[in-house]
Scaffold this active site. Structure first.
Site, PDB file in Angstrom:
ATOM      1  N   ASP A 114       1.920   5.342  -5.518  1.00  8.11           N
ATOM      2  CA  ASP A 114       1.229   6.589  -5.190  1.00  8.11           C
ATOM      3  C   ASP A 114       2.091   7.775  -5.610  1.00  8.11           C
ATOM      4  O   ASP A 114       2.947   8.239  -4.867  1.00  8.11           O
ATOM      5  CB  ASP A 114       0.929   6.649  -3.691  1.00  8.11           C
ATOM      6  N   GLU A 174      -2.979   6.174  -8.080  1.00 11.02           N
ATOM      7  CA  GLU A 174      -3.958   7.143  -7.569  1.00 11.02           C
ATOM      8  C   GLU A 174      -3.967   8.378  -8.436  1.00 11.02           C
ATOM      9  O   GLU A 174      -2.929   8.911  -8.801  1.00 11.02           O
ATOM     10  CB  GLU A 174      -3.619   7.527  -6.114  1.00 11.02           C
ATOM     11  N   ASP A 183       0.838  -1.206   0.000  1.00 11.99           N
ATOM     12  CA  ASP A 183       0.000   0.000   0.000  1.00 11.99           C
ATOM     13  C   ASP A 183       0.872   1.256   0.000  1.00 11.99           C
ATOM     14  O   ASP A 183       1.878   1.318   0.719  1.00 11.99           O
ATOM     15  CB  ASP A 183      -0.883  -0.045   1.265  1.00 11.99           C
ATOM     16  N   HIS A 184       0.491   2.246  -0.787  1.00  8.40           N
ATOM     17  CA  HIS A 184       1.177   3.549  -0.824  1.00  8.40           C
ATOM     18  C   HIS A 184       2.688   3.445  -1.009  1.00  8.40           C
ATOM     19  O   HIS A 184       3.470   3.983  -0.211  1.00  8.40           O
ATOM     20  CB  HIS A 184       0.877   4.361   0.442  1.00  8.40           C
ATOM     21  N   SER A 235     -12.028   4.625   6.820  1.00  2.42           N
ATOM     22  CA  SER A 235     -12.361   4.139   8.162  1.00  2.42           C
ATOM     23  C   SER A 235     -13.604   4.854   8.669  1.00  2.42           C
ATOM     24  O   SER A 235     -13.909   5.979   8.244  1.00  2.42           O
ATOM     25  CB  SER A 235     -11.198   4.370   9.129  1.00  2.42           C
ATOM     26  N   GLY A 254      -8.878   6.012   2.774  1.00  2.00           N
ATOM     27  CA  GLY A 254      -9.333   6.902   3.846  1.00  2.00           C
ATOM     28  C   GLY A 254     -10.782   6.637   4.232  1.00  2.00           C
ATOM     29  O   GLY A 254     -11.546   7.557   4.491  1.00  2.00           O
TER      30      GLY A 254
END
Ligand SMILES: [Zn+2]
Length: 311
Positions: free
Chosen positions: A103, A133, A81-82, A213, A211
């Site tokens: 990213d 992204e 991730d990222h 959550s 983002g």
């Protein structure tokens, strides 16, 4: 069963969303596998660079192999991730990741395309899929820091051009969410009209929501009651996940909610047991609570029960 991200996303696309859970420690591993097995949900195990080097990639790799033996019914894939260009290439070479996220969203459009093209080329040579992204999701998490004023929603025409020119397999788009605990000052506002326009332009590309959550008010209140300072933290209403999935969101990232549960469990335990120095008691409590949270989240995502399709 470790499978590949592409297969999981294709199966989910327009029907439900896969939970992509960011984890870094033993208790999260145990809770994640327990929760996903109990809810029979396929899932992605997401590792950022910070998570990889919080301990060591080799240790995480052996923990994942161990989890596969302990939970033979778990259906999952491992995702980076990222990443930046360097970390993505490292993960591609490791042979352990099924997908990476490059990213480069803070770069200008052409630079984002050039970097993404290079990562896609390296990944596809090894049969690994790539998320990129476009637009910029605001907020703070791990190494990401994007001020609210710098956050940019995704332009549907640019998204179509981006996917066409990079050959990226799935696309993270910015439709109103943000990273971290402090998401919204007002009511939750996902731009479904924008999401529908993006999906119309790139109907065959699974979309990703970062983002996302939920930051439950109850968790925030309990953390605050034990000395934490999270007043004003807000998240995404989980009832919006299925409508988002029907508009092409096939992967929803969950990181902050896990940290909230960890923080609350440990704060409450040591406040109630000031004489205790045994981290295993709150650790085991956290594992149970995280497992319950993950199972419930999978019901909100629509992924609960979907692991059966892979057996
Ligand atoms: Zn993210």
């Amino acid at each position: 069963m470790i499978t590949d991200t592409q297969t999981l996303l294709k199966n989910a696309h327009r029907k439900y969303a896969l939970g992509s859970y960011n984890i870094a420690n033993l208790e999260q591993f145990m809770g994640l596998f327990k929760g996903c097995t109990e809810s029979q949900a396929p899932f992605l195990l997401a590792l950022t660079d910070l998570a990889l080097y919080y301990s060591h990639p080799k240790l995480l790799e052996s923990m994942i192999r161990g989890m596969e033996e302990i939970f033979p019914d778990a259906v999952f894939a491992v995702h980076h991730d990222h990443g930046n260009e360097e970390s993505c290439k490292r993960c591609i070479q490791s042979g352990f990741f099924s997908s990476v996220m490059i990213d480069a969203s803070k770069e200008d459009f052409e630079t984002n395309i050039a970097i993404t093209q290079r990562v896609v080329r390296a990944a596809h040579e090894k049969g690994i899929s790539v998320e990129a992204e476009l637009g910029q999701v605001g907020g703070n998490e791990d190494t990401i820091e994007v001020k609210e004023s710098e956050a940019k929603l995704t332009d549907p025409d640019k998204a179509a051009e981006f996917v066409e020119r990079t050959g990226v397999d799935f696309l993270a788009c910015a439709i109103g969410t943000s990273h971290g605990a402090f998401k919204f000052s007002g009511p939750t506002n996902l731009h479904f009209d924008l999401l529908s326009s993006i999906q119309e332009k790139i109907p065959n590309t699974p979309l990703v929501l970062h983002g996302a959550s939920s930051i439950p008010a109850d968790e925030v209140q309990r953390i605050t009651a034990t000395g934490g300072k999270l007043q004003g933290a807000r998240g995404v209403d989980p009832s919006l996940f299925i409508p988002a999935a029907s508009r092409g969101i096939a992967k929803i990232n969950i990181a902050t909610d896990s940290r909230l549960i960890w923080t609350r469990v440990h704060r409450e335990y040591f406040q109630e047991h000031p004489e205790s120095v045994d981290f295993r008691v709150p650790g085991a409590n956290f594992t149970q609570e995280y497992a319950r949270f993950v199972a419930e989240k999978n019901h909100h995502l629509g992924s609960a029960g979907m692991a059966k399709a892979f057996s």
